[in-house]
Every structure is written in C-alpha cells, then in structure tokens.
Design a protein around this motif. Structure first.
Motif, PDB file in Angstrom:
ATOM      1  N   LEU A   1       0.928  -1.174   0.059  1.00  0.00           N
ATOM      2  CA  LEU A   1      -0.058  -0.152   0.105  1.00  0.00           C
ATOM      3  C   LEU A   1       0.960   1.330   0.057  1.00  0.00           C
ATOM      4  N   ALA A   2       0.589   2.284  -0.730  1.00  0.00           N
ATOM      5  CA  ALA A   2       1.106   3.523  -0.875  1.00  0.00           C
ATOM      6  C   ALA A   2       1.520   4.232   0.496  1.00  0.00           C
ATOM      7  N   VAL A   3       0.423   4.042   1.570  1.00  0.00           N
ATOM      8  CA  VAL A   3       0.754   4.804   2.827  1.00  0.00           C
ATOM      9  C   VAL A   3       1.865   4.074   3.636  1.00  0.00           C
ATOM     10  N   GLU A   4       1.815   2.743   3.497  1.00  0.00           N
ATOM     11  CA  GLU A   4       2.758   2.019   4.155  1.00  0.00           C
ATOM     12  C   GLU A   4       4.141   2.236   3.558  1.00  0.00           C
ATOM     13  N   ARG A   5       4.270   2.131   2.160  1.00  0.00           N
ATOM     14  CA  ARG A   5       5.588   2.501   1.535  1.00  0.00           C
ATOM     15  C   ARG A   5       5.957   3.755   2.003  1.00  0.00           C
ATOM     16  N   ALA A   6       5.135   4.852   2.005  1.00  0.00           N
ATOM     17  CA  ALA A   6       5.452   6.258   2.538  1.00  0.00           C
ATOM     18  C   ALA A   6       6.100   5.876   4.152  1.00  0.00           C
ATOM     19  N   ALA A   7       5.388   5.308   4.908  1.00  0.00           N
ATOM     20  CA  ALA A   7       5.797   5.232   6.177  1.00  0.00           C
ATOM     21  C   ALA A   7       7.163   4.551   6.396  1.00  0.00           C
ATOM     22  N   LEU A   8       7.476   3.440   5.581  1.00  0.00           N
ATOM     23  CA  LEU A   8       8.830   2.652   5.532  1.00  0.00           C
ATOM     24  C   LEU A   8      10.068   3.740   4.802  1.00  0.00           C
ATOM     25  N   LEU A   9       9.546   4.354   4.098  1.00  0.00           N
ATOM     26  CA  LEU A   9      10.602   5.469   3.380  1.00  0.00           C
ATOM     27  C   LEU A   9      10.832   6.556   4.615  1.00  0.00           C
ATOM     28  N   SER A  10       9.975   6.945   5.103  1.00  0.00           N
ATOM     29  CA  SER A  10      10.182   7.876   6.358  1.00  0.00           C
ATOM     30  C   SER A  10      11.008   7.322   7.295  1.00  0.00           C
ATOM     31  N   PHE A  11      10.699   6.184   7.556  1.00  0.00           N
ATOM     32  CA  PHE A  11      11.756   5.132   8.440  1.00  0.00           C
ATOM     33  C   PHE A  11      13.042   5.381   8.078  1.00  0.00           C
ATOM     34  N   ARG A  12      13.302   4.998   6.773  1.00  0.00           N
ATOM     35  CA  ARG A  12      14.355   5.071   6.497  1.00  0.00           C
ATOM     36  C   ARG A  12      15.167   6.503   6.515  1.00  0.00           C
ATOM     37  N   GLN A  13      14.389   7.600   6.335  1.00  0.00           N
ATOM     38  CA  GLN A  13      15.237   8.868   6.482  1.00  0.00           C
ATOM     39  C   GLN A  13      15.690   9.129   7.627  1.00  0.00           C
ATOM     40  N   ALA A  14      15.027   8.371   9.028  1.00  0.00           N
ATOM     41  CA  ALA A  14      15.588   8.602  10.135  1.00  0.00           C
ATOM     42  C   ALA A  14      16.798   7.844  10.694  1.00  0.00           C
ATOM     43  N   ILE A  15      17.379   7.030   9.644  1.00  0.00           N
ATOM     44  CA  ILE A  15      18.548   6.065   9.703  1.00  0.00           C
ATOM     45  C   ILE A  15      19.626   6.900   9.106  1.00  0.00           C
ATOM     46  N   THR A  16      20.569   7.373   9.967  1.00  0.00           N
ATOM     47  CA  THR A  16      21.777   8.226   9.373  1.00  0.00           C
ATOM     48  C   THR A  16      23.007   7.140   8.988  1.00  0.00           C
ATOM     49  N   ALA A  17      22.906   5.835   9.467  1.00  0.00           N
ATOM     50  CA  ALA A  17      24.076   5.141   8.951  1.00  0.00           C
ATOM     51  C   ALA A  17      23.653   3.724   8.842  1.00  0.00           C
ATOM     52  N   ASP A  18      23.915   3.109   7.689  1.00  0.00           N
ATOM     53  CA  ASP A  18      23.680   1.599   7.805  1.00  0.00           C
ATOM     54  C   ASP A  18      24.865   0.671   7.055  1.00  0.00           C
ATOM     55  N   PRO A  19      25.411   0.505   7.696  1.00  0.00           N
ATOM     56  CA  PRO A  19      26.769  -0.314   7.281  1.00  0.00           C
ATOM     57  C   PRO A  19      26.532  -1.553   6.713  1.00  0.00           C
ATOM     58  N   LEU A  20      25.382  -2.454   7.102  1.00  0.00           N
ATOM     59  CA  LEU A  20      25.288  -3.531   6.531  1.00  0.00           C
ATOM     60  C   LEU A  20      24.286  -3.407   5.102  1.00  0.00           C
ATOM     61  N   ASN A  21      24.154  -2.217   4.936  1.00  0.00           N
ATOM     62  CA  ASN A  21      23.295  -1.887   3.767  1.00  0.00           C
ATOM     63  C   ASN A  21      21.874  -2.792   3.635  1.00  0.00           C
ATOM     64  N   LEU A  22      21.366  -2.804   5.075  1.00  0.00           N
ATOM     65  CA  LEU A  22      20.136  -3.525   5.189  1.00  0.00           C
ATOM     66  C   LEU A  22      18.880  -2.780   4.232  1.00  0.00           C
ATOM     67  N   LEU A  23      19.003  -1.522   4.221  1.00  0.00           N
ATOM     68  CA  LEU A  23      18.093  -0.649   3.640  1.00  0.00           C
ATOM     69  C   LEU A  23      18.300  -0.513   2.051  1.00  0.00           C
ATOM     70  N   GLY A  24      19.512  -1.006   1.694  1.00  0.00           N
ATOM     71  CA  GLY A  24      19.858  -0.749   0.281  1.00  0.00           C
ATOM     72  C   GLY A  24      18.806  -1.128  -0.814  1.00  0.00           C
TER      73      GLY A  24
END
Length: 974
Positions: free
Chosen positions: A38-61
């Motif tokens: 769902l678009a609203v949940e995709r937007a929520a996940l992208l907003s979650f990603r924006q609050a992550i400042t570092a991702d060494p394992l590239n889990l969000l890649g």
C-alpha cells in the motif's frame, strides 16, 4: 515539551494514516490478493529510512521502487497487501561483542521514526542489535505500544536508555517480547512491571540486563503469565533473600534463566521448584546457598541444570536426582559440593547416562579417584573436573567416550600415564587440558591419533625429555601450551611444521636448545612464548602477524632486527639475553606496542628520538609518542639524555631505565606522563634538580632516583603524589594493568599479562630484593646516594601509603620531621649519612610496622626514644642504627644519658646547694616577717617582749660586769 511534541506528532501521523487509508479503501475496495504494498505503508517505510543516519550492512539498500513487499526485511500479507513483518536485525552484533567491545560497527544508527504507526497490521518487528538509542540517551519509543497487531517484538541489544514504557502492556496479542540489554547493562529499568499482566498470551519474555531492582512484585507478576514458555531475567538486579510465598502458575514454562542476580538466599524452598515442565533451569551466579532440595527430582523434564558460581551450595547431590532421565547438561562449577567424586557421580541418573552430553564439576572441592565406570556416559561431549583434589590415575574407560570433544582434568593430583588405549577412540577430541597434573602422555612415534586437536594445555605435565610424539600429526592446532614439561631437546623440524598455523604457542620454562628457524617470519603465530630455555643464535625477522613475543631468559645474541615489520606487535619481551647493538629506529613505527622489555642485555647507544610529527606552541618539535605502557631497559649500557620518545606518552605506567649510562637533567615534561606508576632510573648519571613537576604524577607508587648526581632540594609538594597518600592500594580496582599486576583488564582479550614474568629489584631493609606482581603494592621513595640538600619536607607525613623511604647518603640538614610518625605502613626508613640535627622525634615509636631503621652518621642529639617496635629492631646489633651521632645517648648506645656529660654531676651538686641556700633565705625572711607582724598588731606581745628583753639585758649586763670585775681582781693579785 519534547514528550508532548512527540505525542502530538504521533497522533497527527495516526490521523493522516487513517484519512489516507479510508480514501484508499473508497477508491480501491479490498481484494482477495495483492501483488504490491500500500502506498501509505511504503511512505511510512521511506520515512523510517530517512531517520536512519548510517546503514553499514546496507540493510536498507534494496528499499527502492514501488513494491515495498519486495524490499529486504519486509514481508506483506498475500491477502491484504499490508506489511506484516519488518526484520532489520543486525546479525553481526553478537559476533562483534566478542572482539570489538561495544563499538557495534555493523549496526544501523539513527532513531525509530513514528512513521511506523502507519503499519497497523504489523505483526513482527525486529530491530535488534542496532544503535537506535542515540548512544544511550533515547528511551524505547512509547508509541510502539500502539502497534496492537504485534505478536513478535524484538528490541534486544539496542542502546536504549531509561524506563521501559508501560504502553507495551497494550500489545495484548504479543507472544514474543525481547528487551534484552545485557550488553548495555542497567541502561534500561522498570520500577513497576504491572504492565506485563496484560500480556496474557506471552510465551517468550526476555528482560535480561533490564534493572528490576525496585520492582518488588516481579515474581508475582510473571506468575500471572500462564502461557510463558521462556522466561529470561539474567542480571536484572533481582533480590530475593526471602523467597516469595507463591504457588507457581507457570504450567507451560520450559526455560527459566535467573542467572547473575544477587538473591543471597537459600536454595530451597523456592517458588520455581514446583515447575515440573522446566527443561532448562539456569541459576548460575545467584549467591544461593544450602543443599539441593529433594523436590528437584520432580522436574522430570529437566535437560539443563546450571548451578555454577553459587559457592554456598553444599552437600551431596540429592537421591531424587536419579529421576531426571532427560538430563543432558549439568554444571556445578565453583560450588562447594565436596565429597568423593565417585559417590557424587553415582547420584547422576543412570537412566540419563546415554543422554548426558556435558558434565562440569570444576572447582567443587571434590576428592577421590575418577570412577572406573566413566566410559558408561557414552554420549558425553564435554567433561570437566578441573581445580579439585582428585588423585589416582585416569581410568581406561575414558577411551570409550567416542563423542568426547572437550576434556578438562587440570589442576588436580592425578598421576600415571595416558596411553594410546585412552586416546585411540576419541575421534572427536578437539580440546584437552591436563595442565598442573602429573599425567604423562605416552604414545609411539609411529602412532597416528584419530583426532585433530584445536587446543592442548599441558603445562607442568612430565612430557620430556624428548618432544612429545603426540603432536606429530596435529597440523592445524590453534593453541598449544607445553610449558614447564621437562623437555630437554632441540626443536625437531617436524614440530615447526605441525604448529606453523597455530595462533598461540607456549614452550616456556623448559630446557629446549637449538636456534629459531630461519623462516620464522612465514609462520602465522600471534603469540609465541619461548622464555626460560636455552635458545641461542640471533633474533630472526619478526613474524608479521605476531602480537606477543617472549624469548626472555635465553642465550640469544647479536643485534635486534633492523626493521620491525610486525604492525600488530603489542609485546616484545627479550630480557636476560646477550643482545648487542642499539635499539633500532624502526621501533618508532610500532604504534601498537604496549610492552617493550629489553632489560639485562648488552645494548649500547642512544634510544631513537622518533621523528617529529607536529610543532608545539613555542615552535619546538613535538615527538610522535608511542603507546608503550611498559618500558623496561635496565642493566644495559644505553646512553644519552632522558628518552624523548616518551614525550607526550600518557600510557606509560612502568618505566625502568636503571643501571645504564643516561645523563643530563630530568625534563620538566616528565610530569606529563600522567599514567606513571613505577619510575626507576637508579644507577645512571642524571644530574640537575628533581623537577617540581614530578609531583604532578598522581598515580606514582614507586619512585627510585638513587645513585645519580642529582642535587638541590627535595620538592616540597609531596602531598600531590596522591598514589602514595592512600593506605588501601589495589591496582586492579584502579584499572591498572601491567607485568607487575596480578590480573589484567585494560587490554581485555587483546592483552593478558599473566604470562609475563619479569621482576624489578627493590633496595629495602638494607637488602636488594626482587619483586614481580607485588611491586605495585610496594609504595616507595628512594632518593639515596645523590647530592640532595635542604630539609626533609614535612609533607612526607602525608604519604601514609609509604612502605619504604630511603634518603641516605645525601647532604640533608635540619630536623627529622615529627610527621614521619604518621606513616603507619612504613617498614623501612633510612636517613643515614646526612647532616640531620636535633633530637629524634618520639613519634617514631608509633611506627608499628617498622622493620628496619637507620639514622647513623648524622648530627642528631638527645636521648633515643624507645617503644615496643623500636626496641625490637636489629636485635643482633641495635646500636648500628644510631652510630655516628656523638650527641645521642640512651639505649642501645653504651653512653647512658646520666653519664653522657662529664660536668653533669657537678652541675647537679651546685643546683642542690643553690636550692638549699635559697630555701634558708626564704625561711628566714618568712620568720622575720611573722614576728614583725605579730609585734605590729599585738601591743601586749610588744610590752611583754620588751620587758623580757630588758630583763635579759639586765641579767647579761650584771653577768658581764661581775665577770669582768672578777677577772680584773684576779689579774691584779697576780
């Protein structure tokens, strides 16, 4: 304000989600299946990603594109398309903790965004092992309590801080809750766990590391969770000196972990003994005491019983233990069971002999022989009976344990021979520890063992005189310790080949001769100990991977390698050899060097200055400082001024430059060596004054500047030496580590000093004594044999931790300060061969620890004080403490204070005569005044007196006249 704003933002986000969801539902009615999110949940996940400042394992890649259901860590419902699972677990966190000590380089960094509130159908949330707590300043987000569809929530090993939000009690569907913060101990707490009562469906609860010290009703609360299968409360600060009187309602509980809590109470009775569904019971390090209860036998499902670390647990294993037919792991390490080991092991359930996989009876004070039926434990994989009082031989039944992989028999009185018959069937053996026993392994040179060892510890076993043939076929061994095993042989070539891939090799304290192999630098060793042998020849190029190398107390000769091509080298210990030449310049490149011990060799020349790396404020060159914490260079022929390679070194704790040819002044910057504990430069040619900055060394325990040409006064600000002003010195509690400290923690697993066996000599009580691990307890100042003048500072009395004070053979003047009497720990005081004057302070009699005193050859006067301690010193020749002081008198000198002055008797007679005359005069005047006053105030007395006087006058007059007349008459006749 922050909390209100956060709550408002959460509510606003929920409102936006609901409006958007309603709009989406009106346009797109629900379908039976979905191929995208769902678009609203995709937007929520992208907003979650924006609050992550570092991702060494590239889990969000992979979080790109429109279909979030295909993103890594996301799973959606096939029916509704809603996101139901978010798994961003840092799988490398637990591996990191073994070596990287909380650095967590692989974890995501940032914060948990409130956008997750849009995922109202989320059932599974795992963010464990990441750095989402703002480095310990951010609490667990309370808004997570609004994700009411959650059945699985794992927030373990996240650096959250503060109270556990009670809003988590709203997650009534939870089956799994993990808030384990054991790696961030006590950062989380919960003073009231009543919120847990609402989680009636909970099956798995892990609050390990969360402080529950003020949650007094924790046992009652968890007892109201009847569905619990797993309950882990390790190191939660729980206390239970009086076990709660409750009947357990946990009828489904399979695992209970209460380890590392200070219950400080009896082992039985207790509330958990009624839970007969338990498969795992972990009570290690709980400070419990007493005997195991008989109702332990009711736990028939029990597979793992861990009681280690409860040294108050005593007595025989209960008879009822025989009912536990499912036992697989039993651990009583560091308890006080005692008794005969055969009798104790006979209490193990025979019905579990074919199931028992691990048995640890380490440090249980057991005696006797190992049972001959040991081989009946056919499934045994790990067997440990170390640190007991076992004796006798190892039974041949050991050879029947075909599954055995780990065998620990060390630190016992076991004797005899372990033969091929013991080992022939141990095809799974990877670890064997027979150290500090009298067991000898005897196998033929042609015998091929069925196992490949990873670790062999045989310290103190009689393996010699030849190299043990057991290791002919052990290529790939990682850790080998055959120190002090009586080997008196050259190292065979096959041995170097077999251990070429080992990480740690210890062959110290033998009589091994020969030379090191030429291609030693090709070996992969990280730690090599060959100290106390007969190795000769030159030092080859260092191994590239080496971290610790100890070849001390051998016969090595020749110069040090010109290049130190070992970037990870942390300890180089080569003392007591015949190494010549100078210390190479390449030592400056050893940035990880913590220990360098080259003492007692034939080194010459100046130490390298190291290249300047920066310009300090006054324009002079600053020197690149090594990280050395221990530098021992005594008993060589090194020269030059005080080594500048130490400048700006805030790590140096142990410095010994004694018995060399160093010269020049001590620089003022020595006061910047803030970690210095032992400072020893005796028997050199240093001159100039003692810099006052030396009193800035607050950690200094041991100062030895003796036998130099140092002049001037002793610094007055001795009270600044805080390390000497305490009576209770424990270097381990202060975080101090090094070769002279019994245990080590500073370097953690990177550095273990227990293997380092150098010592320093201390001149105390007139003798030179070697000190090793006890040196840091020797609080000492030795400034003897210099050219110091001035007074002994009164502030020496503040150094109440002093054990040894030696200021002899200087030019000190003035009195001995009476404050020395406050040094209650002082064992040796030497002020001899100075120019001290005045009386010996009587406070010396307060020094009850004093074992040696020397005040000879000064200008002291007066009587010698006495006391219970002073009168017991130097009983063979007590006068030697005071000779050379003509003005002293009294015991133990022959001249008593009454005979010491030739004019003393005449002076005493004249004083007596003077006092007698003075008394007569006072008496006469007093009597005269008494008569005068009587006549003055008594008229009758006056009249009577004068009448008597007149009568007496008349009588005298008549007597004189008659007598005179008679005399004249007689003379006239004649």
């Amino acid at each position: 304000m922050d909390g209100t704003a956060s709550a408002a933002a959460a509510l606003l986000w929920q409102l936006i989600i609901l409006i958007t969801s309603a709009a989406a539902s009106s346009v797109h009615p629900p379908q039976q299946s979905h191929s995208g999110c769902l678009a609203v949940e995709r937007a929520a996940l992208l907003s979650f990603r924006q609050a992550i400042t570092a991702d060494p394992l590239n889990l969000l890649g992979s979080w790109q594109g429109l279909n979030c259901c295909q993103w890594s860590g996301i799973r959606c419902s096939n029916r509704t398309g809603h996101v139901v699972k978010l798994d961003l677990r840092n799988t490398m966190f637990w591996e990191d903790q073994l070596n990287l000590y909380m650095d967590n380089p692989h974890g995501m960094q940032g914060q948990v965004s409130t956008s997750l509130l849009a995922l109202q159908r989320l059932k599974y949330l795992d963010l464990s092992g990441n750095s989402l707590g703002g480095q310990g300043v951010v609490p667990i987000p309370s808004f997570l309590g609004s994700l009411k569809s959650l059945t699985y929530l794992n927030l373990s090993c996240i650096d959250f801080y503060g109270g556990v939000p009670p809003q988590l009690g709203n997650l009534t569907r939870l089956l799994y809750l993990d808030l384990n913060s054991i790696y961030y101990l006590q950062q989380l707490y919960s003073s009231d766990v009543s919120w847990l009562r609402h989680l009636s469906s909970l099956e798995h609860l892990d609050l390990s590391g969360v402080s529950l010290s003020t949650a007094s009703d924790w046992a009652h609360v968890v007892n109201m969770l009847p569905s619990l299968r797993i309950l882990r409360l390790e190191e939660c600060g729980l206390s239970m000196s009086k076990p709660p009187l409750i009947h357990s309602n946990l009828t489904a509980l399979e695992e209970l972990d209460l380890s590392s809590n200070n219950f400080n109470g009896p082992l039985a009775p207790n509330w958990f003994w009624d839970i007969n569904t338990l498969r795992t019971l972990n009570l290690q390090l709980c400070s419990m005491y007493g005997s195991l209860p008989e109702n332990l036998g009711n736990m028939t499902a029990l597979q793992v019983l861990d009681m280690q670390g409860n040294d108050g647990v005593t007595g025989m294993l209960p008879e009822s233990l025989r009912n536990l037919c499912n036992l697989q792991e039993v651990d009583f390490t560091s308890t006080s069971l005692g008794g005969d080991i055969t009798q104790q092991m006979e209490r193990l359930p025979k019905c579990a002999w074919d199931k028992l996989q691990s048995l640890s009876l380490v440090a249980t004070s057991m005696t006797g022989n190992l049972p001959v039926w040991l081989g009946n434990l056919s499934r045994l994989e790990a067997f440990g009976v170390s640190n007991n009082n076992l004796c006798g031989t190892v039974p041949l039944g050991l050879g029947a344990l075909t599954n055995l992989s780990m065998l620990y028999l060390d630190n016992n009185n076991l004797s005899g021979v372990i033969t091929e018959d013991h080992l022939a069937n141990l095809r799974n053996l990877i670890i064997i520890d027979l150290s500090y026993t009298s067991l000898k392994i005897s196998v033929g040179s042609a015998w091929t063992p069925p196992f490949r060892l990873l670790r062999a510890e045989l310290t103190g076993c009689p393996l010699g005189p030849g190299f043990p043939a057991l290791f002919r076929q052990q290529k790939g061994i990682s850790y080998l310790d055959i120190s002090n095993t009586g080997i008196a042989d050259a190292i065979p070539s096959w041995f170097w080949e077999q251990i070429s891939y080992a990480s740690t090799v210890d062959m110290s304290q033998n009589q091994i001769d020969g030379e090191l192999p030429e291609k030693i630098e090709a070996m992969t060793w990280q730690e090599l100990r060959l100290n106390s042998n007969r190795i000769k020849g030159s030092i080859p190029q260092l191994l590239r991977n080496i971290t610790r190398l100890d070849i001390s107390r051998n016969s090595l000769s020749g110069p040090l390698p010109s290049k130190f091509q070992a970037p990870e080298l942390q300890a180089l210990v080569l003392f007591s050899n015949s190494i010549t030449g100078s210390v190479p310049q390449s030592i400056c490149d050893s940035r990880n060097m913590a220990i360098l011990d080259l003492s007692n060799n034939l080194l010459v020349g100046e130490l390298p200055r190291c290249m300047p790396t920066e310009m300090v404020s006054n324009g002079s060159a600053g020197f690149s400082s090594l990280k050395i914490s221990t530098l021992l260079l005594s008993n060589n022929s090194l020269s030059g001024e005080f080594p500048t390679l130490l400048r700006n070194n805030t790590n140096i704790a142990f410095l010994d430059l004694a018995k060399n040819n160093f010269h020049g002044n001590l620089p003022g910057w020595v006061g910047d060596l803030s970690a210095l504990v032992i400072f020893r430069i005796r028997s050199n040619m240093f001159s100039g004054h003692i810099p006052s900055e030396i009193t800035k060394l607050e950690n200094l325990h041991f100062l030895d500047l003796a036998h130099n040409n140092i002049s001037g006064m002793i610094p007055q600000s001795l009270a600044s030496l805080i390390g000497m002003t305490s009576k209770d010195i424990d270097p381990r509690q202060a975080g101090l580590d090094g070769p002279f400290v019994p245990t080590s923690a500073r370097f953690g697993e990177f550095m273990d000093f227990e293997w380092f066996h150098d010592s320093l000599s201390v001149t105390i009580k007139g003798r030179e004594l070697p000190y090793d691990t006890q040196l840091v307890y020797m609080v000492s100042i030795d400034l003897s044999s210099n050219n110091l003048d001035g007074n002994v500072p009164e502030e020496v009395g503040s150094l109440v931790g002093l054990i040894n004070l030696n200021l002899s053979f200087n030019h000190l003047t003035g009195n001995i300060p009476y404050q020395i009497g406050t040094l209650q720990l002082l064992e040796s005081l030497d002020l001899s061969h100075n120019q001290l004057s005045g009386e010996i302070p009587g406070t010396l009699s307060n020094l009850t620890s004093l074992g040696d005193l020397n005040l000879s050859y000064n200008s002291l006067t007066g009587s010698i004080p006495s006391g219970p301690q002073l009168d017991t010193l130097h009983t063979d020749d007590p006068a030697s403490m005071y000779i050379g002081n003509p003005g002293l008198c009294g015991y133990p000198l022959p001249n008593n204070c009454t005979d010491n002055n030739p004019f003393r008797e005449d002076n005493e007679d004249r004083s007596t005569e003077m006092y007698l005359l003075l008394g007569m005069l006072v008496g006469f005047v007093a009597g005269l005044w008494l008569v005068f006053c009587a006549f003055l105030f008594k008229k009758r007395w006056r009249i009577t007196y004068f009448r008597l006087f007149d009568d007496l006058y008349d009588q005298v007059y008549v007597f004189v006249t008659v007598t005179l007349a008679t005399s004249l008459r007689k003379s006239g006749r004649t």
